[in-house]
Motif scaffolding. Structure first.
Motif, mmCIF file in Angstrom:
data_model
loop_
_atom_site.group_PDB
_atom_site.id
_atom_site.type_symbol
_atom_site.label_atom_id
_atom_site.label_comp_id
_atom_site.label_asym_id
_atom_site.label_seq_id
_atom_site.Cartn_x
_atom_site.Cartn_y
_atom_site.Cartn_z
ATOM 1 N N GLU A 60 -91.892 -1.905 74.769
ATOM 2 C CA GLU A 60 -91.198 -0.670 74.396
ATOM 3 C C GLU A 60 -91.888 0.016 73.218
ATOM 4 O O GLU A 60 -92.044 1.240 73.210
ATOM 5 C CB GLU A 60 -89.731 -0.963 74.084
ATOM 6 C CG GLU A 60 -88.925 -1.281 75.332
ATOM 7 C CD GLU A 60 -87.523 -1.783 75.051
ATOM 8 O OE1 GLU A 60 -87.225 -2.186 73.908
ATOM 9 O OE2 GLU A 60 -86.710 -1.768 76.004
ATOM 10 N N LYS A 61 -92.324 -0.760 72.234
ATOM 11 C CA LYS A 61 -93.042 -0.181 71.088
ATOM 12 C C LYS A 61 -94.375 0.413 71.539
ATOM 13 O O LYS A 61 -94.792 1.468 71.054
ATOM 14 C CB LYS A 61 -93.245 -1.228 69.999
ATOM 15 C CG LYS A 61 -91.973 -1.568 69.279
ATOM 16 C CD LYS A 61 -92.196 -2.551 68.161
ATOM 17 C CE LYS A 61 -90.874 -2.848 67.467
ATOM 18 N NZ LYS A 61 -91.043 -3.592 66.246
ATOM 19 N N ALA A 63 -95.003 1.634 74.526
ATOM 20 C CA ALA A 63 -94.672 2.860 75.248
ATOM 21 C C ALA A 63 -94.319 3.991 74.283
ATOM 22 O O ALA A 63 -94.745 5.134 74.473
ATOM 23 C CB ALA A 63 -93.510 2.606 76.212
ATOM 24 N N GLN A 64 -93.581 3.685 73.229
ATOM 25 C CA GLN A 64 -93.240 4.693 72.218
ATOM 26 C C GLN A 64 -94.490 5.211 71.519
ATOM 27 O O GLN A 64 -94.627 6.423 71.291
ATOM 28 C CB GLN A 64 -92.262 4.121 71.198
ATOM 29 C CG GLN A 64 -90.877 3.881 71.752
ATOM 30 C CD GLN A 64 -89.999 3.077 70.801
ATOM 31 O OE1 GLN A 64 -90.437 2.609 69.757
ATOM 32 N NE2 GLN A 64 -88.751 2.902 71.191
ATOM 33 N N ALA A 65 -95.401 4.310 71.186
ATOM 34 C CA ALA A 65 -96.648 4.718 70.531
ATOM 35 C C ALA A 65 -97.472 5.599 71.464
ATOM 36 O O ALA A 65 -98.055 6.605 71.038
ATOM 37 C CB ALA A 65 -97.451 3.490 70.106
ATOM 38 N N LEU A 67 -96.323 7.508 73.935
ATOM 39 C CA LEU A 67 -95.643 8.812 74.037
ATOM 40 C C LEU A 67 -95.873 9.665 72.796
ATOM 41 O O LEU A 67 -96.084 10.876 72.897
ATOM 42 C CB LEU A 67 -94.149 8.608 74.254
ATOM 43 C CG LEU A 67 -93.745 8.171 75.647
ATOM 44 C CD1 LEU A 67 -92.257 7.786 75.683
ATOM 45 C CD2 LEU A 67 -94.031 9.260 76.663
ATOM 46 N N SER A 68 -95.875 9.041 71.636
ATOM 47 C CA SER A 68 -96.054 9.824 70.403
ATOM 48 C C SER A 68 -97.490 10.303 70.227
ATOM 49 O O SER A 68 -97.736 11.217 69.449
ATOM 50 C CB SER A 68 -95.596 9.025 69.189
ATOM 51 O OG SER A 68 -96.481 7.955 68.928
ATOM 52 N N SER A 69 -98.427 9.716 70.954
ATOM 53 C CA SER A 69 -99.823 10.106 70.795
ATOM 54 C C SER A 69 -100.289 11.127 71.845
ATOM 55 O O SER A 69 -101.410 11.615 71.785
ATOM 56 C CB SER A 69 -100.729 8.869 70.864
ATOM 57 O OG SER A 69 -100.715 8.313 72.164
ATOM 58 N N THR A 72 -98.797 17.446 73.773
ATOM 59 C CA THR A 72 -97.840 18.128 74.634
ATOM 60 C C THR A 72 -98.004 19.642 74.626
ATOM 61 O O THR A 72 -97.222 20.350 75.246
ATOM 62 C CB THR A 72 -96.399 17.785 74.217
ATOM 63 O OG1 THR A 72 -96.204 18.145 72.849
ATOM 64 C CG2 THR A 72 -96.120 16.300 74.426
#
Length: 73
Positions: A60-61, A63-65, A67-69, A72
């Motif tokens: 999960e961490k 995946a979060q990293a 997504l934040s990189s 967009t």
């Protein structure tokens, strides 16, 4: 707040370059490249010596990293 890494940028960039070169050598499409990278992440998490209950948290961490990189805009 920027994330600081315990790894040297030069080392990370060299490994990244090597991996990209292998994918290019095999003429891997973006879809195949992402599948391979995902499989590598899965294999690293599953083969680590961390307790099984921690693996989902790590995934999960990760995946979060990811997504934040992503750009967009």
């Amino acid at each position: 707040m920027p994330v600081t890494s315990k790894y040297q940028d030069k080392n990370v960039e060299q490994i990244l370059s090597d991996v990209v070169n292998v994918l290019e050598k095999h003429k891997a499409s973006n879809e195949l490249s992402l599948m391979i990278v995902g499989n590598i992440a899965t294999n690293l998490i599953n083969s680590s010596k961390m307790p099984a209950e921690q693996r989902k948290i790590i995934a999960e961490k990760f995946a979060q990293a990811l997504l934040s990189s992503i750009d967009t805009e």
